[in-house]
Design an enzyme around this catalytic site. Structure first.
Site, PDB file in Angstrom:
ATOM      1  N   ASP A 144       0.820  -1.214   0.000  1.00 59.46           N
ATOM      2  CA  ASP A 144       0.000   0.000   0.000  1.00 59.46           C
ATOM      3  C   ASP A 144       0.854   1.264   0.000  1.00 59.46           C
ATOM      4  O   ASP A 144       2.011   1.248  -0.404  1.00 59.46           O
ATOM      5  CB  ASP A 144      -0.942  -0.033   1.202  1.00 59.46           C
ATOM      6  N   HIS A 175      -3.895   5.976   3.325  1.00 64.87           N
ATOM      7  CA  HIS A 175      -4.649   4.796   2.860  1.00 64.87           C
ATOM      8  C   HIS A 175      -4.088   3.506   3.454  1.00 64.87           C
ATOM      9  O   HIS A 175      -4.833   2.665   3.973  1.00 64.87           O
ATOM     10  CB  HIS A 175      -4.610   4.744   1.336  1.00 64.87           C
ATOM     11  N   ASN A 267     -13.709   0.523  -7.560  1.00 66.23           N
ATOM     12  CA  ASN A 267     -14.885   1.382  -7.456  1.00 66.23           C
ATOM     13  C   ASN A 267     -15.158   2.038  -8.801  1.00 66.23           C
ATOM     14  O   ASN A 267     -14.233   2.443  -9.495  1.00 66.23           O
ATOM     15  CB  ASN A 267     -14.671   2.471  -6.406  1.00 66.23           C
ATOM     16  N   SER A 329     -11.405  -0.849  -1.104  1.00 64.13           N
ATOM     17  CA  SER A 329     -10.147  -0.850  -0.344  1.00 64.13           C
ATOM     18  C   SER A 329     -10.396  -1.260   1.096  1.00 64.13           C
ATOM     19  O   SER A 329      -9.584  -1.976   1.704  1.00 64.13           O
ATOM     20  CB  SER A 329      -9.518   0.551  -0.353  1.00 64.13           C
TER      21      SER A 329
END
Length: 737
Positions: A144, A175, A267, A329
């Site tokens: 990440d 994130h 998404n 996520s």
């Protein structure tokens, strides 16, 4: 005053003379400068076996990174070098790197949470904790943006592909910290993780300067590091749009090492993200607190499980704070956490089939394109209705769930693959084209090929930007019996609507055809993939709409099967193009194809591409352009093509005219002789004949003067004018006292 005018006029003419001499040289230098300073592109180079030492590569290749668990190098190179690299010995494939982003919804819900553990309760984490199962001993790698050293979480280790200057503990985006907290925040935290005692390893593949944007090649380096660490699970809450065979190979290597890979479906409304789309990966969709699919969760038959992903509370990247974020996520680490719990409980990494069988079925019965097998659960959900006291519900539940448990993981994948086309046809209401980037939806798209033809034609006219297109994959084909061949892996490495550039180096000069099976042709049409034949001196781009069903052979030979004229005047090799389907030659095509001929002898704005006409037995000029050292033209025909200067054919026409004139003169002389013998011709006819001959000679003289190159005429005039003006100014006229 007159002298001043003459002086400046002469200087002007002199400047024009110098410019006329230098103009051609300037245009060449300008072209070379443009070619050398071309756009830089990021590429992934896959080798057959041995990876060359980075120090031996061209100095213009920058940011070279060599992987050691696969024969791969990533680098930044001039766009013009991609074809050359693909033709080097030992290179298997060259693909363009692509952007990867986190799968997080930037629009965070403002709905207040009544508690921070609703998501843990939904997936059954409380049941695991009651059993003392907290993920102990399970190693999880989170690939990440970085991992802030929050007081509520502990990392067993970490790695940054950017080195010490940008360590894995740097998370400017937040994130990675949020995702890691959902998995392993401590049991004492107000946002405790699903498996609070796992051994977390943070792998940073996002630069702190770039935020939530990185590249697929960086992900490749991250996967390599996770495999080296020997982790049990890899969590990837990121994705990119187009397939990448090198990353697929890396994931296969991870799977072969016993590692479970979990990734976000993505998404938005487009096709499912990669790497989630690969069958070796557990693809995760997002649901809200009501177990309803999130509005932006991607719909695809590759979805395997669903998990809470809307308004999830977890760790922040500032102080000891917390944040609420949404997206696939956030759904992905729920599946990772439950997998870690099951691995501890079962004592094995092989829990994928258990994840499926434990899932609570949502939506249509069985696997569907929204929820996959259903909501991820630590254990099967016990019905809370009163019906369990009756025999029918108690008997029905095992009958519905047990077959899913007994089906091995690989068999379920095969069964799902075979059923997908039928499911797609049966649910047209769901065909919002969310999965145009996946192979399993292509059967229904095959009927749309004719509708896509205008796009193909428009793309071919613009050459599909093949030189730098991110959808092009450069492949060095295999060879058998003088024919080039492509593999299933080659087709898997290119995205839908992309280009397979079949690259031939100097050692493959004798190969003059590419053979495609009927299955490969069908795949080209269904996935709208174009073929680029890339020889050293020629390129031939064929849109998918021009392929017909059946075994196909594309032939591009320098050995011509028919005699043609003006071979010695050609400024490029002559190629005979041909396509056969099931042995029958195809001459008419639905869309234009692009031909590019490279030649050092060709001149910009002067030479053109020609095609040989068998009917007229002559070369037909094509509407051509000169770009990046190539003469380019588009047409919907095949045949014999080459680059010529129009002047070559003008000289031929002049020679033919002279032959005709000579023959005419001979005929006239013979006629005159016959007239003298017969004494029937008046004397003044001889005078007329002489006048006619003089007129023809004068006409021929005018024609010859027209053939003098215009630049020569211009330069001559300017030279004479310049020297004439200079002579006049410097001494040709006496000075006025």
């Amino acid at each position: 005053m007159k002298k001043l005018i003459l002086k400046f006029g002469s200087l002007f003419l002199a400047c024009m003379f110098i410019f006329a001499l230098l103009a051609p040289t300037y245009s060449v230098f300008a072209h070379e400068e443009t070619a050398d300073s071309g756009e830089l592109v990021d590429i992934i180079v896959r080798y057959e076996d041995t990876v060359p030492d980075a120090e031996t590569l061209d100095p213009s290749y920058k940011n070279v990174r060599t992987l050691d668990f696969l024969p791969i190098q990533t680098m930044t190179v001039p766009a013009s070098a991609v074809k050359e690299i693909s033709q080097q010995k030992g290179v298997r494939r060259v693909s363009y790197d692509q952007e990867m982003t986190t799968s997080e919804d930037t629009e965070v819900s403002s709905r207040a949470l009544t508690d921070n553990d609703w998501n843990n309760e939904m997936v059954g984490a409380f049941d695991a904790w009651d059993e003392g199962i907290t993920g102990t001993g399970i190693k999880v790698a989170v690939i990440d943006t970085g991992f802030y050293n929050h007081p509520d979480i502990t990392y067993s280790g970490g790695y940054s592909i950017f080195g010490e200057e940008d360590p894995y503990t740097s998370d400017t985006d937040g994130h990675g910290t949020h995702v890691a907290g959902i998995i392993g925040a401590s049991a004492q935290s107000r946002v405790r993780g699903i498996a609070p005692d796992v051994q977390l390893y943070g792998i940073k593949v996002y630069s702190s300067k770039e935020g939530n944007s990185t590249s697929a090649s960086n992900l490749l380096a991250g996967i390599q590091e996770a495999v080296k660490m020997g982790v049990d699970i890899i969590n990837i809450s990121s994705g990119f749009q187009n397939p990448n065979q090198d990353i697929h190979d890396a994931i296969i290597s991870a799977k072969n090492a016993g590692i479970l890979v979990v990734a976000a479906s993505g998404n938005g409304s487009s096709g499912i993200d990669y790497p989630a789309a690969y069958k070796e990966v557990v693809a995760v969709a997002s649901v809200d607190r009501n177990r309803t699919i999130a509005s932006d969760s991607k719909i695809s038959l590759e979805n395997e499980l669903a998990a809470p992903g809307l308004s999830i509370h977890s760790l922040n990247n500032t102080g000891s704070g917390y944040a609420e974020n949404s997206g696939t996520s956030q759904a992905t680490p729920h599946v990772t956490g439950i997998a870690a719990l099951l691995m501890q409980k079962q004592g094995t990494r092989q829990v994928r089939s258990l994840l499926r069988s434990n899932a609570t079925d949502l939506g249509p019965e069985g696997r569907d394109d929204r929820y996959g097998f259903g909501l991820v659960r630590y254990s099967k959900e016990v019905p809370i209705e009163e019906e369990p006291t009756e025999e029918t519900p108690e008997e029905t539940v095992p009958e519905e769930t047990e077959p899913v448990e007994e089906i091995p993981s690989e068999e379920v994948e095969e069964e799902a693959d075979t059923e997908q086309p039928q499911e797609e046809v049966e649910t047209p209401a769901d065909s919002q084209q969310p999965s145009t980037g996946t192979e399993i939806e292509t059967p229904s798209e095959s009927t749309n090929v004719p509708e896509e033809t205008p796009e193909n034609e428009e793309t071919s006219e613009e050459e599909q930007s093949v030189d730098i297109s991110e959808n092009a994959v450069w492949i060095r084909p295999s060879e058998s019996n003088g024919s080039a061949l492509l593999s299933e892996e080659d087709f898997a490495s290119v995205a839908d609507n992309g280009v397979i550039a079949v690259s031939f180096d100097a050692t493959m000069e004798s190969i003059d055809q590419l053979s495609l099976t009927s299955e490969q042709v069908l795949m080209l049409r269904e996935r709208n993939i174009s073929i680029l034949i890339a020889k050293l001196d020629m390129e031939w781009l064929i849109p998918s709409s021009n392929f017909q069903e059946g075994e196909t052979v594309l032939r591009f030979s320098k050995d011509l099967s028919q005699e043609v004229s003006n071979i010695e005047e050609a400024k490029s090799p002559l190629y005979q193009m041909n396509m056969t389907v099931n042995g029958a030659s195809i001459t008419e095509f639905e869309s234009d194809m692009t031909y590019r001929f490279f030649s050092d002898a060709s001149e910009e704005n002067q030479d053109h591409l020609y095609i040989w006409s068998n009917d007229e037995e002559e070369w037909i000029i094509l509407d051509s352009t000169y770009k990046n050292g190539a003469v380019v033209s588009s047409l919907n025909e095949v045949g014999t093509l080459g680059v010529f200067s129009p002047a070559a054919f003008e000289e031929t026409e002049d020679a033919e005219e002279e032959d005709i004139e000579e023959e005419t003169e001979v005929d006239e002389e013979e006629t005159d002789e016959e007239a003298v013998v017969s004494e029937d011709t008046p004397a003044d006819n001889n005078q007329n004949t002489e006048e006619t001959e003089d007129a023809e000679a004068n006409q021929a003289g005018v024609s010859d003067s027209v053939n003098i190159p215009k630049p020569v005429v211009i330069i001559s005039v300017v030279t004479l004018a310049s020297f004439g003006g200079g002579f006049y100014f410097f001494g040709g006229k006496p000075k006025i006292k």
